[in-house]
Design a protein around this motif. Structure first.
Motif, PDB file in Angstrom:
ATOM      1  N   PHE A 154       2.465  14.773  -3.687  1.00 48.85           N
ATOM      2  CA  PHE A 154       3.288  13.647  -3.263  1.00 48.85           C
ATOM      3  C   PHE A 154       2.388  12.416  -3.164  1.00 48.85           C
ATOM      4  O   PHE A 154       1.402  12.425  -2.427  1.00 48.85           O
ATOM      5  N   MET A 155       2.732  11.363  -3.906  1.00 47.13           N
ATOM      6  CA  MET A 155       2.103  10.064  -3.704  1.00 47.13           C
ATOM      7  C   MET A 155       3.220   9.046  -3.528  1.00 47.13           C
ATOM      8  O   MET A 155       4.062   8.872  -4.411  1.00 47.13           O
ATOM      9  N   LEU A 198       0.828  -1.201   0.000  1.00 46.75           N
ATOM     10  CA  LEU A 198       0.000   0.000   0.000  1.00 46.75           C
ATOM     11  C   LEU A 198       0.865   1.256   0.000  1.00 46.75           C
ATOM     12  O   LEU A 198       1.913   1.291   0.652  1.00 46.75           O
ATOM     13  N   GLY A 199       0.404   2.267  -0.726  1.00 44.42           N
ATOM     14  CA  GLY A 199       1.008   3.591  -0.677  1.00 44.42           C
ATOM     15  C   GLY A 199      -0.013   4.591  -0.171  1.00 44.42           C
ATOM     16  O   GLY A 199      -1.111   4.235   0.266  1.00 44.42           O
ATOM     17  N   MET A 200       0.325   5.860  -0.290  1.00 44.88           N
ATOM     18  CA  MET A 200      -0.545   6.900   0.256  1.00 44.88           C
ATOM     19  C   MET A 200      -0.450   8.146  -0.615  1.00 44.88           C
ATOM     20  O   MET A 200       0.617   8.499  -1.101  1.00 44.88           O
ATOM     21  N   GLY A 201      -1.596   8.823  -0.794  1.00 45.38           N
ATOM     22  CA  GLY A 201      -1.624  10.100  -1.496  1.00 45.38           C
ATOM     23  C   GLY A 201      -2.491  11.080  -0.738  1.00 45.38           C
ATOM     24  O   GLY A 201      -3.719  11.021  -0.818  1.00 45.38           O
ATOM     25  N   MET A 202      -1.864  11.946   0.022  1.00 45.72           N
ATOM     26  CA  MET A 202      -2.599  12.920   0.840  1.00 45.72           C
ATOM     27  C   MET A 202      -2.327  14.356   0.396  1.00 45.72           C
ATOM     28  O   MET A 202      -3.220  15.185   0.329  1.00 45.72           O
ATOM     29  N   MET A 228       4.398   2.274  -7.235  1.00 45.42           N
ATOM     30  CA  MET A 228       4.158   0.948  -7.798  1.00 45.42           C
ATOM     31  C   MET A 228       3.410   0.043  -6.821  1.00 45.42           C
ATOM     32  O   MET A 228       3.313  -1.170  -7.023  1.00 45.42           O
ATOM     33  N   SER A 229       2.862   0.625  -5.763  1.00 46.63           N
ATOM     34  CA  SER A 229       2.061  -0.159  -4.824  1.00 46.63           C
ATOM     35  C   SER A 229       0.786  -0.658  -5.509  1.00 46.63           C
ATOM     36  O   SER A 229       0.361  -0.142  -6.549  1.00 46.63           O
ATOM     37  N   ASP A 230       0.155  -1.642  -4.888  1.00 48.00           N
ATOM     38  CA  ASP A 230      -1.080  -2.197  -5.439  1.00 48.00           C
ATOM     39  C   ASP A 230      -2.280  -1.301  -5.187  1.00 48.00           C
ATOM     40  O   ASP A 230      -3.263  -1.337  -5.942  1.00 48.00           O
ATOM     41  N   GLY A 231      -2.223  -0.533  -4.123  1.00 49.84           N
ATOM     42  CA  GLY A 231      -3.317   0.373  -3.811  1.00 49.84           C
ATOM     43  C   GLY A 231      -2.819   1.562  -3.011  1.00 49.84           C
ATOM     44  O   GLY A 231      -1.711   1.535  -2.461  1.00 49.84           O
ATOM     45  N   PHE A 232      -3.657   2.607  -2.942  1.00 51.06           N
ATOM     46  CA  PHE A 232      -3.256   3.847  -2.285  1.00 51.06           C
ATOM     47  C   PHE A 232      -4.427   4.385  -1.470  1.00 51.06           C
ATOM     48  O   PHE A 232      -5.565   4.433  -1.956  1.00 51.06           O
ATOM     49  N   LEU A 233      -4.150   4.773  -0.260  1.00 49.05           N
ATOM     50  CA  LEU A 233      -5.139   5.494   0.537  1.00 49.05           C
ATOM     51  C   LEU A 233      -5.018   6.972   0.198  1.00 49.05           C
ATOM     52  O   LEU A 233      -3.932   7.550   0.288  1.00 49.05           O
ATOM     53  N   ASP A 265      12.607  14.147  -7.491  1.00 51.09           N
ATOM     54  CA  ASP A 265      14.079  14.102  -7.425  1.00 51.09           C
ATOM     55  C   ASP A 265      14.462  14.498  -6.006  1.00 51.09           C
ATOM     56  O   ASP A 265      14.583  15.669  -5.680  1.00 51.09           O
ATOM     57  N   LYS A 266      14.665  13.490  -5.158  1.00 52.99           N
ATOM     58  CA  LYS A 266      14.736  13.721  -3.715  1.00 52.99           C
ATOM     59  C   LYS A 266      16.171  13.845  -3.218  1.00 52.99           C
ATOM     60  O   LYS A 266      17.105  13.321  -3.818  1.00 52.99           O
ATOM     61  N   LEU A 267      16.306  14.493  -2.073  1.00 54.39           N
ATOM     62  CA  LEU A 267      17.600  14.607  -1.408  1.00 54.39           C
ATOM     63  C   LEU A 267      18.185  13.233  -1.108  1.00 54.39           C
ATOM     64  O   LEU A 267      19.375  12.978  -1.312  1.00 54.39           O
ATOM     65  N   GLY A 268      17.381  12.355  -0.600  1.00 52.61           N
ATOM     66  CA  GLY A 268      17.824  11.005  -0.252  1.00 52.61           C
ATOM     67  C   GLY A 268      16.718  10.026  -0.569  1.00 52.61           C
ATOM     68  O   GLY A 268      15.943  10.239  -1.503  1.00 52.61           O
ATOM     69  N   ASP A 269      16.664   8.926   0.193  1.00 53.07           N
ATOM     70  CA  ASP A 269      15.598   7.952  -0.015  1.00 53.07           C
ATOM     71  C   ASP A 269      15.606   7.454  -1.462  1.00 53.07           C
ATOM     72  O   ASP A 269      14.560   7.237  -2.066  1.00 53.07           O
ATOM     73  N   TRP A 270      16.804   7.273  -2.014  1.00 52.18           N
ATOM     74  CA  TRP A 270      16.933   7.047  -3.450  1.00 52.18           C
ATOM     75  C   TRP A 270      16.399   5.705  -3.918  1.00 52.18           C
ATOM     76  O   TRP A 270      16.032   5.559  -5.082  1.00 52.18           O
ATOM     77  N   SER A 271      16.396   4.681  -3.099  1.00 55.47           N
ATOM     78  CA  SER A 271      15.926   3.381  -3.568  1.00 55.47           C
ATOM     79  C   SER A 271      14.421   3.348  -3.753  1.00 55.47           C
ATOM     80  O   SER A 271      13.885   2.492  -4.453  1.00 55.47           O
ATOM     81  N   ASN A 272      13.710   4.275  -3.130  1.00 47.43           N
ATOM     82  CA  ASN A 272      12.254   4.315  -3.162  1.00 47.43           C
ATOM     83  C   ASN A 272      11.785   5.442  -4.081  1.00 47.43           C
ATOM     84  O   ASN A 272      12.398   6.506  -4.127  1.00 47.43           O
ATOM     85  N   ALA A 273      10.714   5.199  -4.803  1.00 45.40           N
ATOM     86  CA  ALA A 273      10.149   6.226  -5.679  1.00 45.40           C
ATOM     87  C   ALA A 273       9.024   6.975  -4.964  1.00 45.40           C
ATOM     88  O   ALA A 273       8.249   6.392  -4.214  1.00 45.40           O
ATOM     89  N   SER A 274       8.960   8.271  -5.212  1.00 44.65           N
ATOM     90  CA  SER A 274       7.818   9.098  -4.829  1.00 44.65           C
ATOM     91  C   SER A 274       7.394   9.866  -6.072  1.00 44.65           C
ATOM     92  O   SER A 274       8.219  10.170  -6.926  1.00 44.65           O
ATOM     93  N   SER A 275       6.113  10.179  -6.171  1.00 44.69           N
ATOM     94  CA  SER A 275       5.620  10.681  -7.452  1.00 44.69           C
ATOM     95  C   SER A 275       4.639  11.827  -7.287  1.00 44.69           C
ATOM     96  O   SER A 275       4.112  12.074  -6.212  1.00 44.69           O
TER      97      SER A 275
END
Length: 546
Positions: free
Chosen positions: A221-222, A184-188, A226-231, A264-274
């Motif tokens: 920010f979401m 699960l991911g999140m989009g708030m 590539m999560s299966d669903g998003f709150l 294009d984030k400062l860190g957290d490079w292995s994970n995608a944010s969109s």
């Protein structure tokens, strides 16, 4: 000219001397006496074998995989070769292996797969260990874990909840009916609102199917796209509402949303944010219309705890890196670890890291008991906000101090420390910045008297164990009565220090005396490495090294 001499590397006329060996494979459980004690103390000892197994894995295979996952960052493929829109985020295979191992070992689902006493404490220990090895993937792991209380509100979404608890990872971009487990991911967050989610403009229009809506709008920010669903939160006819938006519809078709770009984030490079746009995407309501914030707040206790655990894990790994270097590096005629000022710095880092872990694990016990113990529920409610503010605020300074222990070697990418340093600010921003946490503490203390009572009980349990602690707690009522928004950071800092001291004192921790003297009294400067000189820094360093 190249030469070889026994026991010495020689390149041209240059001998490689006085360099530490590689950090190498480590058993993060075996090396962390404070974690082993905390797991027992807070009620998670029934899961010792699971946590121990993951500690060995985290310091070995996971740490090696993490280098690959960070070096080859996720990439967005918006279209396939034929021009079809696919919105697929591609990761290095190491990332998928990390996710597979983490989920299989319960980092995202142990609390729900084995709902026994101590499960949240054990899962907290797993999350802390994971963050030391591969922090980027902790985002989807945390979101998946924390989504469960929300998903359980909607009986129609039981399949999602069951597949979170299955502890199975499937990276395929297919409908969840074809998958053994989900993430699960999140989009708030939206551009115009940021933390003020009530300013969200994305609309949710009811459709013909019961509980289904169509979404139109955007998210600035979401997480984990590539999560299966998003709150997500969107404005339904009845007000701001929480909804579950699947990536794939039940028939396997793509849902109607577009990934605009990856951040294009400062860190957290292995994970995608969109960033994402919704173009009539289907979603299913969770909770009542107009109760979106109240619904999503059920995740907050869990996500804030993970922010604490993540920052504690970063501090722990930074300490391990600094100790390793200083034990093998010499300057001015002796090892760095034997030099008084460096010992003071290393001991101070060790105190900060253990205090962060101790409070985080105490909060995990409160989360574990929250469903049946109102006082523990109240404590978890207030302590997660207090702990998130303070522990996450300390992490960047601690990691930077560890970098200084290595000097220039801690500033180059061959070292793990630059990655830790880029990661360190994230948890203080994610899930509500420092000001949001402080305002939430004020709100809880003024509107929820049970939270103040839970703190009082916690402090009373350590009464008389150290004069500096007693003096700090004695002054808290005056601070509370004079509390204001502008002064709330000072109040929350004092509460955090008192909570850390209370846990350490009641645990009989060997660092409790040093913590109280250096953090609660007048024997400490504003910088790390200013411990009172009569403290036994050597024993603190030994404890920090396991």
């Amino acid at each position: 000219m190249g030469l070889e001499r026994s026991g010495t590397e020689v390149f041209g006329m240059h001998e490689v001397l006085n360099q530490p060996p590689e950090f190498g494979g480590r058993d993060l459980w075996r090396d962390d006496v404070a974690l082993r004690e905390a797991l027992v103390r807070e009620g998670g000892d029934g899961f010792r074998s699971e946590v121990a197994a993951y500690g060995a894995l985290a310091g070995g295979e996971l740490l090696a995989l993490s280098h690959e996952a960070h070096r080859d960052r996720p990439r967005l493929r918006s279209h396939d070769a034929a021009g079809h829109r696919i919105d697929r985020v591609e990761f290095h295979p190491a990332y998928h292996r990390v996710m597979e191992l983490a989920i299989a070992h319960g980092v995202a689902g142990l609390s729900w797969a084995r709902p026994e006493p101590g499960a949240h404490v054990a899962r907290a220990a797993l999350a802390y260990l994971h963050y030391q090895a591969e922090p980027g993937s902790s985002c989807p792991l945390t979101m998946t874990h924390a989504a469960m209380p929300v998903l359980r509100q909607a009986p129609a979404l039981r399949e999602w909840a069951d597949k979170v608890a299955a502890c199975r990872y499937d990276a395929r971009d297919v409908a969840i009916g074809d998958k053994p487990g989900v993430t699960l991911g999140m989009g708030m967050t939206e551009k115009q609102g940021g933390s003020d989610v009530r300013a969200n403009e994305t609309t949710a229009t009811p459709s013909a199917d019961e509980g289904a809506y169509t979404l139109v709008g955007h998210k600035w920010f979401m997480s984990a796209p590539m999560s299966d669903g998003f709150l997500v939160l969107a404005q339904a006819p009845g007000g701001l509402t929480c909804l579950l938006m699947p990536r794939r519809l039940p028939d396997g078709d793509r849902n109607a949303f577009t990934l605009m770009r990856l951040k294009d984030k400062l860190g957290d490079w292995s994970n995608a944010s969109s960033e994402v746009e919704f173009q009539g995407a289907m979603a299913w309501r969770v909770g009542d219309e107009g109760r979106g914030v109240a619904t999503i707040l059920q995740m907050v206790m869990l996500t804030r705890l993970d922010c604490m655990l993540g920052s504690a894990g970063l501090m722990r790994m930074a300490l391990s890196q600094a100790l390793h270097h200083c034990r093998h590096r010499s300057a001015f005629g002796k090892r760095l670890a034997d030099q008084p000022l460096m010992r003071n710095v290393l001991a101070d880092i060790a105190i900060e890291a253990e205090a962060a872990l101790a409070l985080s694990m105490r909060v995990a016990r409160a989360v574990d008991a929250a469903t049946h113990d109102p006082r523990e529920a109240a404590f978890a409610r207030i302590a997660t906000a207090i702990g998130k503010y303070w522990i996450c605020r300390r992490a960047p300074a601690v990691v930077n101090e560890a970098q200084e222990c290595l000097g220039g070697a801690g500033y180059i990418e061959e070292s793990l420390l630059p990655r830790l340093y880029r990661q360190a600010p994230l948890n203080s921003i994610w899930e509500g910045s420092g000001n949001i946490q402080c305002l939430d503490v004020l709100r809880a203390l003024s509107r929820e008297p049970e939270t103040a009572e839970a703190l009082r009980v916690e402090f009373d349990a350590a009464n008389g164990l150290h004069p500096a602690f007693d003096a700090l707690v004695a002054g808290l009522p005056d601070m509370l009565s004079a509390a204001s928004e502008a002064g709330s950071r000072m109040l929350v800092e004092r509460l955090a220090l008192a909570l850390q001291a209370s846990v350490l004192l009641r645990a009989g921790s060997p660092i409790a005396e040093a913590f109280c003297r250096s953090r609660l009294g007048a024997d400490h400067g504003l910088a790390l490495g200013t411990l009172p000189t009569d403290l036994d820094d050597g024993s603190i360093m030994v404890r920090g090294a396991g």
